[in-house]
Each structure stands twice: as C-alpha cells, then as structure tokens.
Design an enzyme around this catalytic site. Structure first.
Site, PDB file in Angstrom:
ATOM      1  N   ASP A 181      -2.021   2.491   3.689  1.00  0.00           N
ATOM      2  CA  ASP A 181      -2.104   2.598   2.229  1.00  0.00           C
ATOM      3  C   ASP A 181      -1.974   4.059   1.784  1.00  0.00           C
ATOM      4  OD1 ASP A 181      -2.878   1.430  -0.412  1.00  0.00           O
ATOM      5  OD2 ASP A 181      -4.588   2.770  -0.171  1.00  0.00           O
ATOM      6  N   GLU A 234       3.135   2.696   3.189  1.00  0.00           N
ATOM      7  CA  GLU A 234       3.367   2.632   1.740  1.00  0.00           C
ATOM      8  C   GLU A 234       3.988   3.969   1.336  1.00  0.00           C
ATOM      9  OE1 GLU A 234       1.304   1.879  -2.604  1.00  0.00           O
ATOM     10  OE2 GLU A 234       0.188   2.892  -1.052  1.00  0.00           O
TER      11      GLU A 234
HETATM   12  C1  GLC Z   1      -2.096   1.762  -2.982  1.00  0.00           C
HETATM   13  C2  GLC Z   1      -2.359   0.292  -3.199  1.00  0.00           C
HETATM   14  C3  GLC Z   1      -2.942   0.109  -4.561  1.00  0.00           C
HETATM   15  C4  GLC Z   1      -4.245   0.855  -4.632  1.00  0.00           C
HETATM   16  C5  GLC Z   1      -4.038   2.337  -4.279  1.00  0.00           C
HETATM   17  C6  GLC Z   1      -5.340   3.014  -4.006  1.00  0.00           C
HETATM   18  O1  GLC Z   1      -1.135   2.241  -3.841  1.00  0.00           O
HETATM   19  O2  GLC Z   1      -1.180  -0.439  -2.996  1.00  0.00           O
HETATM   20  O3  GLC Z   1      -3.138  -1.260  -4.869  1.00  0.00           O
HETATM   21  O4  GLC Z   1      -4.797   0.773  -5.912  1.00  0.00           O
HETATM   22  O5  GLC Z   1      -3.288   2.472  -3.088  1.00  0.00           O
HETATM   23  O6  GLC Z   1      -5.873   2.574  -2.788  1.00  0.00           O
END
Ligand code: GLC
Length: 550
Positions: free
Chosen positions: A218, A278
C-alpha cells in the site's frame, strides 16, 4: 499454419517464464474489499468466511489469486488501512482460525491469497504508536516521525496530507508534531529506523508461513521523507479540501524506497511470493524503476495508466499499452479499484454501458500482462456515491464534501442476487445497495448468455487456455485508426487477433496478414453483430471481436 511475426520479440517483451516458478504471470488477480464482498455472520459487514463461501464462484469465474484489502485489527478510520496489529484478523472480519480455513479452502481450489500490506503508516492505536507518543524517550519514539514545530502553532513544514489539511498533528503530551501522509489517525512509520524495517519484514515472514502468496504494498511511494523537511514547492490552485496544491517533491517517491523493496523482494523470493505495488505513476521510467535493476524489486508494479484515461479512446489506450509493453518487467493492468470511480462509469455513455463493460474486459483480459480485476467489475457494478453528507463513511468524503464525495461509491456491497440486500447480507449492509442490483447481479447474469458476467467468463476461459493470450507478444495493428483498437498476441504456436470498437458507431477494420501467410480469421469470441469475412472485421457499437489467425 504458424508464422513468426517480425515484431514478436520487441524490447521489454520477455517471451517466457524464467523457471516456471512465476505463477503470477499467468494468474488473474481479483481484488476483494472484504467489508463489501459477502457477510457470513449477519452484521451487515462482509467477512473472511463470507469470502470462503464464494470461492467456488471465483474459481468458476476464472480467478487465480485474490487480493484482500486490509483485514487486520483496526479502528477502521480508513476501513482497515489504519492497522493496529499486523499479525491478527479484525473481529469484524473473523479470526485467525477463519483466515486459516479460508487459506486452506483457497489452496484446495488453486487460488492464491494476497494480503494488503500497509507499509507507510500504522493506526494511531497500534501499540508501537501508543508507546511512541507516551514520552520523548520511549522505546518506540523513533519508530515514527516526530519533530518540533517551527514556532507556536506552526507545524514543522508546509507538507499537506493526502486526506486534507497539514500533514502534521500536534501531540499535547510531548509537545511535538508527528507526520501523517494520510489521516491523522495514520501516523507514518520511520523507515530510516532499522528496528522498523526488521519488524515490518518479520510481518511478511509471519504471513508467508501462514500460507500467503504475496502482498500488495500500500502507498509504497510514500515510505520515505526528506530528513531535512524541506518545504514542498507550491503549485497554483487549491485541492478539493481547500488546501494549496503542492508538488510532493520531498515526501514522495524518494529513492530510498527502492532499498526497502529490494529487501522485501529477497524475503518474498524465499517463499515464491509475489509483490504487487500500489505504484501511482504516469511515467514509464518511474514504473520501470519499481521492477528494480535486475528484476529485484516488485514483480508487479501496478500500471495505473489506464485509470488516467478519462474517456474511451483507441488512440489513448494504444499509446498507454505501447508504453507499458516496453517496460522492463511483466505488466500488471488495473482498470478499477477501491479508490477510483469504476471503469463502468468512467467509460459508460449511459446507453451502452454493459457493452462498454464487455469492451473493457475484452481489452483488460487479452493484453500481455497480469490483469488485476476489482470485485463487481465482472457483473457491471456501478459507482454509486452517497447523495447526502450524513451518509458518507469514507473519511475523505466527510472532509471534502461536496467537491470530494469520497470512495464509498466504488465500495458498495457485491451484488449476488436481486433480493433486498443483494444476497450480500441478512442484515442492513454497511453501505446501501444500489438499485442496479436488481438487474446486475451474479444470479441473474449467470442465467443470461449475453450478460457482462457471461462475457467475462468466456474471455477468462479463453485466456487460461490460449498460450498466445498468456505469453504471446503484443503487436499493435492499424495504428492510425481513431475508433478501433486492434492488436495481435503472438506465441510460437498461435496468433490471436483482438479488435475493439471504442466508438458508438458500426466500424469495419481491414487487415492484411498475407505476408504472414494467414488468410482467415477464425472467430473465438465476439459480441453482438461483430463478425469476420476473410480478414475484414465488422463491429457493432463498442463491439469486441477475438479470433485466431489461420
Ligand atoms: C492507499 C489505499 C487507500 C488508502 C491509502 C492510505 O492509497 O489504496 O484506500 O486510503 O492508501 O492507506
């Protein structure tokens, strides 16, 4: 007949698996937002046993790996992205025993489990943070980023949180500020502290030993911050929260992140696991860096380029696909997820939405690379944002209303049938069920050979059994065509043609494969009136044609 295309081996297009261990190359991944998938204990919130009860559905659909967004203990401020214990399951989702059952049942069906590893921050309720904030000399003080303010009521610098407002929160107990890239209940870990790294690396080992096949990392680009805390450059305008816009020059994409990724990868390799990132980037060089110099960082940095294409355009998609095909590693394509408007709505024109959903599947599932699906995509689920502020659950919607309605709209419960709660739960669901569940649901679509679901199943089945679609190179065709996106997937034994009409009018595409000694196109899958006559393909509005060259 078998012909080798001149373009079959383009730079960046490695032809085959190095050692047969890279199971994730041929796999289809499916993202599950556990709160919204299936509720087994009738509390209106989905859970792990709910997921277990749907494994046969997923297997039948053609899913090889599920990525479950965070299901660890959490105050649920950001619905699990605020983790208070990395080595347990939140009671709302079940127990560790439930996880073991899910893992065993998934394994029986050959489905891998990928967990979401929230690496950048913990919850402010994590024991590490509670200790960290207890005193300036506590054991975990340096596990987070603490600094003195610039002056009275002045945060250490101008950094803005992604969730609105300053990225610094003053803690009255010790009189210092802590840094939070996201919500103030999500303090950033200090990855420059070796103890943090060790603890986090151990978390991955702990889950690998429990049968997990990898992690989605993440917010990975936000791991490091400039230790000197330089102010970020200010850009013109304000964001949806009314804060000045700024370039995240000093708190995002710092090079140190790659050192951590290399270490995480070493551990992953010991367990034959995959790391998915991500990795929000629109820049191919940046995407390339996430693969590492020697395939030693992420195997699957997510390619979000498609999500930046705001309307259907053969030209735009062609450009993005070409770029990603020249990337150093194996592409990982995403068209929707829990943070963005579903592709159903991004590209839907209000009239042909289901056909457009099939068109997107026709592209997403036939490209060279690993597709990462989002639950509900396969039944044409719609983004349904709340219409009143008091209904909003997502913290960014609460803060940003009405400009930013938050992400509830893309997180509504999975639509299993046409009943009141869509077969998701026997209790009132945590988010309302959209009306479209009456037509767009698994039960109804399973009975309809023309449904979006039936189309997904068809393409996924073909993808799993056709080596051109699995491993073949990508060869763009008719590159000047503004309406129709066409390409070949070419392996040693097969050539598959994919033709996608991105316009609302009937189109005819001419191909010439005489040099490759092909004269016929044998239809494999086609929507509506799409058909082949020799090497001429006719497509209805937003039509799809997939055929094999003979
Ligand atoms: C990433 C996740 C998102 C979350 C953020 C903070 O972007 O996909 O849903 O709010 O991280 O953890």
């Amino acid at each position: 007949m078998c012909a080798a295309f001149a373009l079959a081996q383009q730079p960046g297009q490695q032809a085959s698996k190095a050692d047969g261990k890279e199971w994730w190359r041929d796999a289809v991944f499916y993202e599950i937002y556990p709160r919204s998938f299936a509720d087994s204990n009738k509390d209106g919130v989905g859970d792990l046993m709910g997921i277990a009860s749907k494994l046969d559905y997923l297997k039948d659909l053609g899913v090889d790996a599920i990525w479950i967004t965070p299901c660890f203990p959490s105050p649920q401020i950001d619905f699990g992205y605020d983790v208070s214990d990395y080595e347990n399951i939140d009671p709302v989702y079940g127990t560790l025993a439930d996880f073991d059952t899910l893992a065993a049942e998934a394994k029986k069906r050959g489905i891998h489990i990928i967990l979401d590893f929230v690496v950048n921050h913990t919850s402010d309720q994590h024991q590490w943070f509670l200790d960290s904030m207890s005193s300036r000399t506590s054991k975990h003080r340096d596990w987070y980023i603490w600094r003195d303010g610039k002056g009275p009521e002045q945060p250490p610098n101008n950094w803005i949180s992604d969730f609105g407002g300053s990225a610094w929160a003053l803690d009255p107990t010790t009189g210092q500020y802590y840094y939070h890239m996201f919500h103030k209940a999500q303090p950033d870990l200090n990855w420059r502290n070796p103890a943090v790294k060790d603890a986090m690396f151990d978390v991955t080992r702990w889950w690998y030993k429990r049968g997990v096949s990898g992690f989605r990392l993440d917010a990975v680009d936000t791991l490091f911050e400039d230790p000197n805390l330089h102010d970020n450059p200010i850009l013109p305008g304000v964001n949806v929260f009314g804060d000045p816009k700024e370039e995240n020059k000093y708190n995002s994409k710092l090079p140190e992140v790659h050192d951590v990724l290399r270490e995480l990868r070493k551990i992953a390799d010991e367990y034959d696991a995959v790391l998915i990132g991500e990795t929000w980037t629109t820049d191919i060089d940046e995407l390339n860096r996430y693969y590492g110099d020697h395939d030693n960082e992420l195997q699957l940095p997510m390619d979000f380029l498609f999500t930046t294409v705001k309307k259907l355009s053969a030209e735009e998609f062609r450009k993005q696909i070409a770029a990603v095909n020249l990337a150093k590693g194996w592409p990982a394509y995403v068209i929707s997820n829990h943070d963005i408007v579903r592709s159903y709505d991004r590209y839907g024109d209000g009239e042909h939405n289901d056909q457009i959903a099939k068109l997107m599947a026709g592209m997403h599932l036939t490209l060279r690379g690993t597709p990462i699906m989002y639950y509900g995509e396969e039944i044409g689920m719609k983004t349904t944002p709340p219409s009143r502020k008091e209904d909003v659950k997502d913290p960014i919607g609460i803060r940003g209303w009405p400009q930013e309605k938050g992400r509830d709209g893309e997180r509504t419960p999975m639509q299993w049938d046409a009943s009141e709660n869509a077969g998701f739960s026997k209790a009132t669901p945590w988010l309302p069920i959209p009306d479209t569940h009456k037509t767009h649901n698994v039960a109804t679509e399973s009975k309809d050979a023309n449904s979006v679901l039936a189309f997904y199943k068809q393409v996924l089945k073909l993808r799993h059994t056709n080596d051109a679609l699995l491993e073949g190179s990508y060869v763009p065709l008719n590159e000047k065509d503004q309406n129709v996106l066409s390409y070949l997937r070419v392996s040693a034994s097969k050539s598959v043609l994919v033709v996608l009409n991105m316009s609302g009018t009937r189109q005819t595409s001419h191909f010439d494969f005489s040099k490759q000694r092909f004269s016929q196109i044998h239809k494999l899958i086609a929507t509506g009136e799409s058909s082949a006559e020799g090497t001429v393909i006719t497509l209805g509005a937003y039509g799809v044609f997939i055929g094999e060259l003979k």
